[in-house]
Structure formats: C-alpha cells, structure tokens
Design a protein around this motif. Sequence first.
Motif, PDB file in Angstrom:
ATOM      1  N   LYS A   1       0.654  -1.292   0.189  1.00  0.00           N
ATOM      2  CA  LYS A   1      -0.045   0.016  -0.112  1.00  0.00           C
ATOM      3  C   LYS A   1       0.939   1.167  -0.038  1.00  0.00           C
ATOM      4  O   LYS A   1       0.595   2.028  -0.827  1.00  0.00           O
ATOM      5  CB  LYS A   1      -0.777  -0.042   1.132  1.00  0.00           C
ATOM      6  CG  LYS A   1      -2.114   1.040   1.130  1.00  0.00           C
ATOM      7  CD  LYS A   1      -2.996   0.910   2.245  1.00  0.00           C
ATOM      8  CE  LYS A   1      -4.360   1.589   2.104  1.00  0.00           C
ATOM      9  NZ  LYS A   1      -5.209   1.651   3.061  1.00  0.00           N
ATOM     10  N   LEU A   2       1.890   1.285   0.697  1.00  0.00           N
ATOM     11  CA  LEU A   2       3.101   2.361   0.995  1.00  0.00           C
ATOM     12  C   LEU A   2       3.443   2.673  -0.443  1.00  0.00           C
ATOM     13  O   LEU A   2       3.467   3.526  -1.104  1.00  0.00           O
ATOM     14  CB  LEU A   2       3.759   2.235   1.934  1.00  0.00           C
ATOM     15  CG  LEU A   2       5.018   3.567   2.092  1.00  0.00           C
ATOM     16  CD1 LEU A   2       4.571   4.611   2.205  1.00  0.00           C
ATOM     17  CD2 LEU A   2       6.038   2.978   2.982  1.00  0.00           C
ATOM     18  N   MET A   3       4.128   1.554  -1.140  1.00  0.00           N
ATOM     19  CA  MET A   3       4.815   1.831  -2.450  1.00  0.00           C
ATOM     20  C   MET A   3       3.643   2.157  -3.478  1.00  0.00           C
ATOM     21  O   MET A   3       4.046   3.166  -4.295  1.00  0.00           O
ATOM     22  CB  MET A   3       5.223   0.492  -2.960  1.00  0.00           C
ATOM     23  CG  MET A   3       6.300  -0.385  -2.173  1.00  0.00           C
ATOM     24  SD  MET A   3       7.812   0.688  -2.415  1.00  0.00           S
ATOM     25  CE  MET A   3       8.157   0.320  -4.356  1.00  0.00           C
ATOM     26  N   ILE A   4       2.322   1.755  -3.468  1.00  0.00           N
ATOM     27  CA  ILE A   4       1.456   2.235  -4.425  1.00  0.00           C
ATOM     28  C   ILE A   4       1.271   3.605  -4.025  1.00  0.00           C
ATOM     29  O   ILE A   4       0.963   4.547  -5.127  1.00  0.00           O
ATOM     30  CB  ILE A   4       0.141   1.562  -4.369  1.00  0.00           C
ATOM     31  CG1 ILE A   4       0.453   0.084  -4.851  1.00  0.00           C
ATOM     32  CG2 ILE A   4      -1.042   2.151  -5.051  1.00  0.00           C
ATOM     33  CD1 ILE A   4      -0.734  -1.205  -4.497  1.00  0.00           C
ATOM     34  N   VAL A   5       1.039   4.195  -3.081  1.00  0.00           N
ATOM     35  CA  VAL A   5       1.022   5.412  -2.769  1.00  0.00           C
ATOM     36  C   VAL A   5       1.981   6.460  -3.145  1.00  0.00           C
ATOM     37  O   VAL A   5       1.924   7.415  -3.589  1.00  0.00           O
ATOM     38  CB  VAL A   5       0.434   5.859  -1.076  1.00  0.00           C
ATOM     39  CG1 VAL A   5       0.450   7.250  -0.706  1.00  0.00           C
ATOM     40  CG2 VAL A   5      -0.896   5.100  -0.763  1.00  0.00           C
ATOM     41  N   LEU A   6       3.350   5.973  -2.844  1.00  0.00           N
ATOM     42  CA  LEU A   6       4.453   6.686  -3.208  1.00  0.00           C
ATOM     43  C   LEU A   6       4.412   6.888  -4.657  1.00  0.00           C
ATOM     44  O   LEU A   6       4.975   7.813  -5.346  1.00  0.00           O
ATOM     45  CB  LEU A   6       5.627   5.901  -2.859  1.00  0.00           C
ATOM     46  CG  LEU A   6       5.713   6.206  -1.237  1.00  0.00           C
ATOM     47  CD1 LEU A   6       6.928   5.229  -0.581  1.00  0.00           C
ATOM     48  CD2 LEU A   6       5.955   7.545  -0.770  1.00  0.00           C
TER      49      LEU A   6
ATOM     50  N   LYS B   1       3.405  15.523  -7.117  1.00  0.00           N
ATOM     51  CA  LYS B   1       3.294  16.248  -5.794  1.00  0.00           C
ATOM     52  C   LYS B   1       4.325  15.811  -4.817  1.00  0.00           C
ATOM     53  O   LYS B   1       5.198  14.897  -4.900  1.00  0.00           O
ATOM     54  CB  LYS B   1       1.821  15.618  -5.299  1.00  0.00           C
ATOM     55  CG  LYS B   1       0.590  15.893  -6.211  1.00  0.00           C
ATOM     56  CD  LYS B   1      -0.547  15.257  -5.684  1.00  0.00           C
ATOM     57  CE  LYS B   1      -1.602  15.763  -6.650  1.00  0.00           C
ATOM     58  NZ  LYS B   1      -2.936  15.229  -6.240  1.00  0.00           N
ATOM     59  N   PRO B   2       4.519  16.777  -3.937  1.00  0.00           N
ATOM     60  CA  PRO B   2       5.519  16.671  -2.931  1.00  0.00           C
ATOM     61  C   PRO B   2       5.127  15.600  -2.103  1.00  0.00           C
ATOM     62  O   PRO B   2       3.970  15.360  -1.621  1.00  0.00           O
ATOM     63  CB  PRO B   2       5.834  18.074  -2.072  1.00  0.00           C
ATOM     64  CG  PRO B   2       4.460  18.827  -2.333  1.00  0.00           C
ATOM     65  CD  PRO B   2       3.991  18.191  -3.752  1.00  0.00           C
ATOM     66  N   LEU B   3       6.168  14.919  -1.643  1.00  0.00           N
ATOM     67  CA  LEU B   3       5.834  13.697  -0.445  1.00  0.00           C
ATOM     68  C   LEU B   3       5.859  14.443   0.896  1.00  0.00           C
ATOM     69  O   LEU B   3       6.690  15.077   1.290  1.00  0.00           O
ATOM     70  CB  LEU B   3       7.092  12.789  -0.622  1.00  0.00           C
ATOM     71  CG  LEU B   3       7.345  11.978  -1.832  1.00  0.00           C
ATOM     72  CD1 LEU B   3       8.415  10.871  -1.811  1.00  0.00           C
ATOM     73  CD2 LEU B   3       5.958  10.873  -2.041  1.00  0.00           C
ATOM     74  N   SER B   4       4.560  14.076   1.557  1.00  0.00           N
ATOM     75  CA  SER B   4       4.641  14.830   2.883  1.00  0.00           C
ATOM     76  C   SER B   4       4.185  13.682   3.685  1.00  0.00           C
ATOM     77  O   SER B   4       3.279  12.823   3.399  1.00  0.00           O
ATOM     78  CB  SER B   4       3.367  15.539   2.880  1.00  0.00           C
ATOM     79  OG  SER B   4       2.993  15.912   4.004  1.00  0.00           O
TER      80      SER B   4
ATOM     81  N   GLY C   1      -3.101   4.755   6.160  1.00  0.00           N
ATOM     82  CA  GLY C   1      -3.714   4.303   7.477  1.00  0.00           C
ATOM     83  C   GLY C   1      -2.771   4.016   8.465  1.00  0.00           C
ATOM     84  O   GLY C   1      -3.161   3.265   9.712  1.00  0.00           O
ATOM     85  N   ARG C   2      -1.318   4.159   8.431  1.00  0.00           N
ATOM     86  CA  ARG C   2      -0.265   3.845   9.185  1.00  0.00           C
ATOM     87  C   ARG C   2       0.236   5.115   9.935  1.00  0.00           C
ATOM     88  O   ARG C   2       0.320   6.156   9.421  1.00  0.00           O
ATOM     89  CB  ARG C   2       0.868   3.333   8.453  1.00  0.00           C
ATOM     90  CG  ARG C   2       0.373   1.889   7.547  1.00  0.00           C
ATOM     91  CD  ARG C   2       0.175   0.988   8.564  1.00  0.00           C
ATOM     92  NE  ARG C   2      -0.290  -0.339   7.700  1.00  0.00           N
ATOM     93  CZ  ARG C   2      -0.288  -1.528   8.066  1.00  0.00           C
ATOM     94  NH1 ARG C   2       0.516  -1.555   8.998  1.00  0.00           N
ATOM     95  NH2 ARG C   2      -0.525  -2.621   7.108  1.00  0.00           N
ATOM     96  N   SER C   3       0.783   4.840  10.952  1.00  0.00           N
ATOM     97  CA  SER C   3       1.552   6.162  11.756  1.00  0.00           C
ATOM     98  C   SER C   3       2.857   6.463  11.071  1.00  0.00           C
ATOM     99  O   SER C   3       3.391   5.750  10.145  1.00  0.00           O
ATOM    100  CB  SER C   3       1.845   5.526  13.216  1.00  0.00           C
ATOM    101  OG  SER C   3       2.823   4.768  13.357  1.00  0.00           O
ATOM    102  N   GLU C   4       3.109   7.559  11.357  1.00  0.00           N
ATOM    103  CA  GLU C   4       4.339   8.177  10.858  1.00  0.00           C
ATOM    104  C   GLU C   4       5.656   7.423  11.284  1.00  0.00           C
ATOM    105  O   GLU C   4       6.288   7.330  10.371  1.00  0.00           O
ATOM    106  CB  GLU C   4       4.507   9.775  11.122  1.00  0.00           C
ATOM    107  CG  GLU C   4       3.523  10.643  10.400  1.00  0.00           C
ATOM    108  CD  GLU C   4       3.667  12.021  10.985  1.00  0.00           C
ATOM    109  OE1 GLU C   4       4.890  12.672  11.362  1.00  0.00           O
ATOM    110  OE2 GLU C   4       2.660  12.887  10.609  1.00  0.00           O
ATOM    111  N   GLY C   5       5.631   6.987  12.329  1.00  0.00           N
ATOM    112  CA  GLY C   5       6.825   6.060  12.795  1.00  0.00           C
ATOM    113  C   GLY C   5       6.789   4.768  12.004  1.00  0.00           C
ATOM    114  O   GLY C   5       8.009   4.330  11.540  1.00  0.00           O
ATOM    115  N   GLU C   6       5.609   4.131  11.712  1.00  0.00           N
ATOM    116  CA  GLU C   6       5.502   2.965  11.066  1.00  0.00           C
ATOM    117  C   GLU C   6       5.960   3.092   9.806  1.00  0.00           C
ATOM    118  O   GLU C   6       6.777   2.316   8.818  1.00  0.00           O
ATOM    119  CB  GLU C   6       4.024   2.544  10.766  1.00  0.00           C
ATOM    120  CG  GLU C   6       3.431   1.853  12.213  1.00  0.00           C
ATOM    121  CD  GLU C   6       2.107   1.367  11.969  1.00  0.00           C
ATOM    122  OE1 GLU C   6       1.846   0.221  11.951  1.00  0.00           O
ATOM    123  OE2 GLU C   6       1.323   2.258  11.897  1.00  0.00           O
TER     124      GLU C   6
END
Length: 72
Positions: free
Chosen positions: A13-18, A26-29, A38-43
């Motif tokens: 999911k992270l790879m697809i969003v990236l 768009k800038p990565l935020s 749906g994951r925490s910033e630490g995760e």
Amino acid sequence: METPKDLTDGERKLMIVLFHTINAGKPLSLPVISLRTGRSEGEIRKMVGDLCKRGWLIIEGGKLKIVRNVLK
C-alpha cells in the motif's frame, strides 16, 4: 529476488501511494502519506528504511525514488 507478493500489505500500500504521489509530481508529505495508508508516521519511516535496505526504494539527492515497481 523479492517479488511484490513478498511485501506485506502495508508495504504494498505504501509503495502504491508513493508511486502515484511521485508520478503526479506532488511533494511527498509524511502526514499525507500517513493519512492515505492508515499507518502512523513512525511505521512509515520504519517501512521506508526497510524497503530501502531491500532495494525497493532509494534516496538520491534527498529525494525518495522507486527502484522496483509493485504495479507490474
């Protein structure tokens, strides 16, 4: 060599969003990526570090780049 099926659901999911965020120019935020995955910033930080070590992502010139695509 790892395939997209070897990634966890969160990593995929992270790879697809990236992928979509980078390709849209768009800038990565971190807060926005956290909201979309749906994951925490630490995760997310931990997953990005792990994906970099495993060759899915690289950081070049302070920018995150996708090396291997999960959408193939």
